[in-house]
Design an enzyme around this catalytic site. Structure first.
Site, short mmCIF file in Angstrom:
data_model
loop_
_atom_site.label_atom_id
_atom_site.label_comp_id
_atom_site.label_asym_id
_atom_site.label_seq_id
_atom_site.Cartn_x
_atom_site.Cartn_y
_atom_site.Cartn_z
N LYS A 1 -27.53 -11.89 10.92
CA LYS A 1 -28.29 -10.74 11.39
C LYS A 1 -29.38 -10.38 10.37
O LYS A 1 -30.51 -10.07 10.75
CB LYS A 1 -27.35 -9.56 11.65
CG LYS A 1 -26.51 -9.76 12.90
CD LYS A 1 -25.34 -8.82 13.03
CE LYS A 1 -24.49 -9.24 14.25
NZ LYS A 1 -23.25 -8.48 14.39
N GLN B 1 -20.42 -3.72 11.38
CA GLN B 1 -19.78 -4.96 11.83
C GLN B 1 -18.29 -4.70 12.10
O GLN B 1 -17.58 -4.21 11.23
CB GLN B 1 -19.95 -6.04 10.74
CG GLN B 1 -19.46 -7.41 11.14
CD GLN B 1 -20.26 -8.00 12.31
OE1 GLN B 1 -21.48 -8.00 12.31
NE2 GLN B 1 -19.56 -8.52 13.31
N ASP C 1 -26.20 -1.11 18.47
CA ASP C 1 -25.13 -1.87 19.11
C ASP C 1 -24.82 -1.30 20.50
O ASP C 1 -24.12 -1.95 21.29
CB ASP C 1 -23.86 -1.78 18.25
CG ASP C 1 -23.48 -3.13 17.65
OD1 ASP C 1 -24.02 -4.15 18.13
OD2 ASP C 1 -22.65 -3.15 16.74
#
Ligand code: NDP
Length: 292
Positions: A54, A98, A121
């Protein structure tokens, strides 16, 4: 005719190039690059790889990338205080934590702490609520958004009226995937571990999306002739990555299918970049010219 492969890697690279162009155009006017903060707690090797990828993608898109790594024993309270600092940081447009988190930290509390305007997200209840209300002005979760992008590219005549079956009902993949397919006017069935006669249900699917985390779970006979199969699963078997679908078998019935690796995974990262650019544009009240 064996199925055509949906080349997620190439499609994601193309999308990321468009994002980089749009990011350069906008940042040229504002004088500030979009900023993505990726938060990693602990040393889980798979999570470390995802975070590294990422970070790399963010740099390639022309963003600032803030890697924020905390030890596995950080307290929930300290993590929340760190997230609030990122919420207040005007250089940061998108925040991603994460998952999974260590067991002593509630992922619900952490997700609820992220400012919904920076929730790239798309897991905050405000953003998932917007999705389930059929609104597109929130952030859509990256993996289902990537799957939808692949489906729209593949099914040129449109998705309306198709029978879509989603295997899996997680908040991260299954449920938002079903909501997105519904918003495209598919007739959607969500299935899960308590579903009876799963093979009969999937055998009617024009679009079959599998997100179970069970290697080669979906058999050839479960796939309707001509179906489009999207395999979200990432399963490590004897040091190789395998999807949820028996790829070789399913290829005999499907018209199009995503491979693992090289299918959905690269799209997830590309959509994260898209959401970060979208967050930046919203925060700065700039029109984003790139629609996906
Ligand atoms: P979860 O474990 O949260 O959810 C799995 C889902 O599969 C559950 O809803 C579960 O049902 C269902 N399921 C399990 N066994 C069966 C069964 N026998 N029959 C029908 N349904 C079943 O996983 P995630 O949704 O987070 O992830 C799913 C997979 O996708 C994983 O392999 C993950 O690694 C991968 N993934 C890939 C991404 C990518 O970028 N490519 C991104 C995110 C995830 P129930 O609810 O009843 O337990």
């Amino acid at each position: 005719m064996p199925a055509e492969i949906i080349d997620g890697k190439a499609i994601a690279a193309e999308l990321r190039a468009k994002i980089a162009n749009e990011s350069a155009r906008i940042a040229g006017n504002t004088g500030r690059k979009p900023g993505l903060a990726v938060v990693l707690v602990g040393e889980d090797p798979a999570s470390q790889v995802y975070v590294r990828n990422k970070h790399k993608a963010a740099i390639e898109a022309g963003f600032n990338s803030f890697e924020t790594i905390f030890p596995a024993d950080i307290s929930e309270k300290s993590l929340i205080s760190e997230l609030n600092k990122l919420n207040d940081n005007s250089e940061v447009d998108g925040i991603l934590v994460q998952l999974p988190l260590p067991a002593h930290i509630s992922s619900d509390i952490v997700i609820n702490t992220i400012n919904p305007a920076k929730d790239v997200d798309g897991f905050h209840p405000l953003n998932s609520g917007k999705l389930f209300n059929g609104r597109r002005d929130g952030f859509l979760p990256c993996t289902p958004l990537g799957c939808l992008y692949l489906l729209k590219r593949t099914i040129s005549k449109g998705l309306a009226g198709k029978n879509a079956v989603v295997i899996g009902r997680s908040n991260i993949v299954g449920k938002p995937m079903a909501a997105l397919l519904l918003s495209e006017d598919c007739t959607v069935t969500i299935t899960h571990s308590k579903t009876r006669n799963l093979a009969e249900i999937t055998a009617n699917a024009d679009i079959l999306v599998s997100a179970t985390g069970k290697p080669e779970f979906v058999k050839k006979e479960w796939v309707k002739k001509g179906a489009v199969v999207i395999d979200v699963g990432i399963n490590r078997v004897e040091n190789k990555l395998k999807g949820d679908v028996d790829f070789k078998g399913a290829c005999e019935n499907a018209s199009f299918i995503t491979p693992v690796p090289g299918g959905v995974g690269p799209m997830t990262i590309a959509c994260l970049m898209y959401n970060t650019l979208k967050a930046y544009c919203k925060i700065n009240e700039i029109k984003l010219e790139l629609e996906i």
